[in-house]
Design a protein around this motif. Structure first.
Motif, PDB file in Angstrom:
ATOM      1  N   GLN A  12      30.072  57.214  21.342  1.00 28.95           N
ATOM      2  CA  GLN A  12      31.414  57.505  21.850  1.00 28.95           C
ATOM      3  C   GLN A  12      32.190  56.187  21.963  1.00 28.95           C
ATOM      4  O   GLN A  12      31.602  55.114  21.948  1.00 28.95           O
ATOM      5  CB  GLN A  12      31.313  58.160  23.229  1.00 28.95           C
ATOM      6  CG  GLN A  12      30.554  59.478  23.241  1.00 28.95           C
ATOM      7  CD  GLN A  12      30.324  59.957  24.671  1.00 28.95           C
ATOM      8  OE1 GLN A  12      31.266  60.178  25.426  1.00 28.95           O
ATOM      9  NE2 GLN A  12      29.062  60.095  25.056  1.00 28.95           N
ATOM     10  N   PRO A  13      33.528  56.283  22.131  1.00 26.04           N
ATOM     11  CA  PRO A  13      34.310  55.046  22.321  1.00 26.04           C
ATOM     12  C   PRO A  13      33.819  54.274  23.544  1.00 26.04           C
ATOM     13  O   PRO A  13      33.516  54.878  24.582  1.00 26.04           O
ATOM     14  CB  PRO A  13      35.738  55.571  22.546  1.00 26.04           C
ATOM     15  CG  PRO A  13      35.762  56.912  21.892  1.00 26.04           C
ATOM     16  CD  PRO A  13      34.387  57.479  22.064  1.00 26.04           C
ATOM     17  N   ASP A  14      33.762  52.965  23.433  1.00 30.34           N
ATOM     18  CA  ASP A  14      33.284  52.077  24.501  1.00 30.34           C
ATOM     19  C   ASP A  14      31.810  52.296  24.849  1.00 30.34           C
ATOM     20  O   ASP A  14      31.336  51.862  25.900  1.00 30.34           O
ATOM     21  CB  ASP A  14      34.149  52.185  25.766  1.00 30.34           C
ATOM     22  CG  ASP A  14      35.591  51.777  25.499  1.00 30.34           C
ATOM     23  OD1 ASP A  14      35.821  51.016  24.530  1.00 30.34           O
ATOM     24  OD2 ASP A  14      36.475  52.212  26.248  1.00 30.34           O
ATOM     25  N   GLY A  50      36.300  46.664  19.529  1.00 26.36           N
ATOM     26  CA  GLY A  50      37.066  47.823  19.995  1.00 26.36           C
ATOM     27  C   GLY A  50      37.159  47.963  21.496  1.00 26.36           C
ATOM     28  O   GLY A  50      37.919  48.789  21.998  1.00 26.36           O
ATOM     29  N   PHE A  51      36.401  47.142  22.229  1.00 21.04           N
ATOM     30  CA  PHE A  51      36.427  47.245  23.695  1.00 21.04           C
ATOM     31  C   PHE A  51      37.557  46.357  24.227  1.00 21.04           C
ATOM     32  O   PHE A  51      37.506  45.139  24.120  1.00 21.04           O
ATOM     33  CB  PHE A  51      35.084  46.827  24.284  1.00 21.04           C
ATOM     34  CG  PHE A  51      35.005  46.995  25.782  1.00 21.04           C
ATOM     35  CD1 PHE A  51      34.995  48.260  26.355  1.00 21.04           C
ATOM     36  CD2 PHE A  51      34.952  45.886  26.620  1.00 21.04           C
ATOM     37  CE1 PHE A  51      34.929  48.428  27.732  1.00 21.04           C
ATOM     38  CE2 PHE A  51      34.885  46.042  27.994  1.00 21.04           C
ATOM     39  CZ  PHE A  51      34.865  47.313  28.547  1.00 21.04           C
ATOM     40  N   THR A  57      40.117  41.384  24.577  1.00 19.81           N
ATOM     41  CA  THR A  57      39.731  42.214  23.432  1.00 19.81           C
ATOM     42  C   THR A  57      38.507  41.712  22.681  1.00 19.81           C
ATOM     43  O   THR A  57      37.979  42.425  21.830  1.00 19.81           O
ATOM     44  CB  THR A  57      40.880  42.286  22.407  1.00 19.81           C
ATOM     45  OG1 THR A  57      41.166  40.954  21.974  1.00 19.81           O
ATOM     46  CG2 THR A  57      42.121  42.903  23.021  1.00 19.81           C
ATOM     47  N   THR A  58      38.081  40.508  22.960  1.00 20.69           N
ATOM     48  CA  THR A  58      37.004  39.949  22.124  1.00 20.69           C
ATOM     49  C   THR A  58      35.797  39.554  22.970  1.00 20.69           C
ATOM     50  O   THR A  58      35.436  38.386  23.063  1.00 20.69           O
ATOM     51  CB  THR A  58      37.497  38.724  21.329  1.00 20.69           C
ATOM     52  OG1 THR A  58      38.175  37.840  22.228  1.00 20.69           O
ATOM     53  CG2 THR A  58      38.436  39.128  20.216  1.00 20.69           C
ATOM     54  N   PHE A  59      35.205  40.550  23.587  1.00 16.16           N
ATOM     55  CA  PHE A  59      34.019  40.302  24.394  1.00 16.16           C
ATOM     56  C   PHE A  59      32.779  40.157  23.514  1.00 16.16           C
ATOM     57  O   PHE A  59      32.671  40.767  22.447  1.00 16.16           O
ATOM     58  CB  PHE A  59      33.766  41.476  25.350  1.00 16.16           C
ATOM     59  CG  PHE A  59      34.726  41.566  26.498  1.00 16.16           C
ATOM     60  CD1 PHE A  59      34.572  40.754  27.615  1.00 16.16           C
ATOM     61  CD2 PHE A  59      35.779  42.464  26.479  1.00 16.16           C
ATOM     62  CE1 PHE A  59      35.443  40.838  28.684  1.00 16.16           C
ATOM     63  CE2 PHE A  59      36.654  42.561  27.544  1.00 16.16           C
ATOM     64  CZ  PHE A  59      36.488  41.750  28.654  1.00 16.16           C
ATOM     65  N   ASP A  60      31.856  39.371  24.000  1.00 15.38           N
ATOM     66  CA  ASP A  60      30.496  39.421  23.484  1.00 15.38           C
ATOM     67  C   ASP A  60      29.542  39.405  24.675  1.00 15.38           C
ATOM     68  O   ASP A  60      29.938  39.072  25.800  1.00 15.38           O
ATOM     69  CB  ASP A  60      30.195  38.326  22.460  1.00 15.38           C
ATOM     70  CG  ASP A  60      30.498  36.928  22.958  1.00 15.38           C
ATOM     71  OD1 ASP A  60      31.108  36.772  24.037  1.00 15.38           O
ATOM     72  OD2 ASP A  60      30.121  35.964  22.268  1.00 15.38           O
TER      73      ASP A  60
END
Ligand SMILES: [Ca+2]
Ligand SMILES: [Ca+2]
Ligand SMILES: [Ca+2]
Ligand SMILES: [Ca+2]
Length: 225
Positions: free
Chosen positions: A176-178, A158-159, A133-136
Motif C-alpha cells: 500500500q502507499p507509504d 514516494g514518502f 521527500t527524500t528519506f532513507d
C-alpha cells in the motif's frame, strides 16, 4: 512419453543452457547474476533473478523478492552477509526537522487475534517549514538472547511529509502507499527469541532521528505510544 513432456524437457534444458551462458558459470548452477527479472532455474523459480532460487532464499533467510536483501549494493549471491548492511547514513547536521514517535511492532504470534500481519510501524512528524521527500532509513534487528544482528538500508521513495504533518510509515508486505516491503525471511519473522528493532531515519541536511522497540518472543504487541 507424450509431446508435452518432450516440450517441457526441451524448455528446461534450453533455460538451463541460457542461464548458464548469461551467468558466466558462477555458482550455484544456473546463476543469472544481478538481473531483476524472474527466472526458472533447475532448482526452481528465482523471482528476483539474483541467482538464488526462492526455496534457497527461505533457507538462507534472504528476500526472494529483492536481489539485494540488505540494501548494501551487493547482490545476495555475492554478499558474504546478505542480511547485514553497514549503516551508510553519515549526516553531520544537527538541525532538527522531524521527529519519530509511536514506534510499534506487531508480535509474531498474533496473540490478540487481530489478524494484523507482522510489521514495523511508526509516525514521522515534520517540524520544519519545507516538504520532506527524500528519506532513507537504516534498521537493525537484534536477537536479545544470542546477540545476532541483521541490518538493512532502504530509501523510501514516494514518502512525503508536509510541514506540520504527521504520517505513519509501515514496513510490511501489503503493497500500500507509504508501506514498504521488507524481508519475509528475516529474523523478525523467524526468530522466536525476544528481539530489539532499532531504526535511524534520515533526510538530507537534517539531524537523523532514532528509536528502538522490543518485540516480545510470544506475547503482546510491543511498542511505545
Ligand atoms: Ca532469488
Ligand atoms: Ca534475493
Ligand atoms: Ca546485499
Ligand atoms: Ca551485506
Amino acid at each position: 512419453m507424450s509431446n508435452k513432456i518432450y516440450t517441457f524437457m526441451f524448455i528446461t534444458i534450453l533455460s538451463a543452457l541460457l542461464l548458464t551462458a548469461c551467468g558466466g558459470g558462477k555458482a550455484p548452477a544456473s546463476s543469472s547474476g544481478s538481473t531483476s527479472s524472474s527466472a526458472s532455474t533447475a532448482n526452481g523459480t528465482d523471482t528476483d533473478g539474483d541467482g538464488i532460487p526462492d526455496s534457497a532464499e527461505k533457507v538462507l533467510g534472504t528476500d526472494p523478492n529483492n536481489a539485494d536483501t540488505d540494501g548494501d549494493g551487493q547482490n545476495d549471491l555475492d554478499d558474504p552477509n546478505p542480511t547485514m548492511a553497514d549503516n551508510p547514513i553519515q549526516e553531520s547536521s544537527t538541525t532538527q526537522g522531524f521527529t519519530i514517535s509511536g514506534l510499534l511492532v506487531e508480535n509474531n504470534e498474533d496473540a490478540d487475534g487481530a489478524g494484523v500481519p507482522d510489521h514495523l510501524e511508526f509516525k514521522v512528524a515534520n517540524t520544519g517549514s519545507a516538504d520532506l521527500t527524500t528519506f532513507d532509513i537504516y534498521y537493525t534487528i537484534t536477537d536479545k538472547d544470542t546477540g545476532d544482528v541483521q541490518g538493512y538500508y532502504r530509501t523510501l521513495p514516494g514518502f512525503t511529509v508536509k510541514p506540520g504533518e504527521t504520517k505513519d510509515i509501515h514496513f510490511d508486505n501489503t503493497d500500500q502507499p507509504d508501506h514498504f516491503s521488507w524481508n519475509p525471511n528475516s529474523a523478525f519473522f523467524n526468530d522466536p527469541n525476544g528481539l530489539t528493532v532499532a531504526v535511524t531515519l534520515h533526510a538530507p541536511g537534517l539531524a537523523p532521528q532514532s528509536g528502538a522497540v522490543d518485540k516480545d518472543p510470544a506475547g503482546a504487541e510491543g511498542g511505545i505510544e
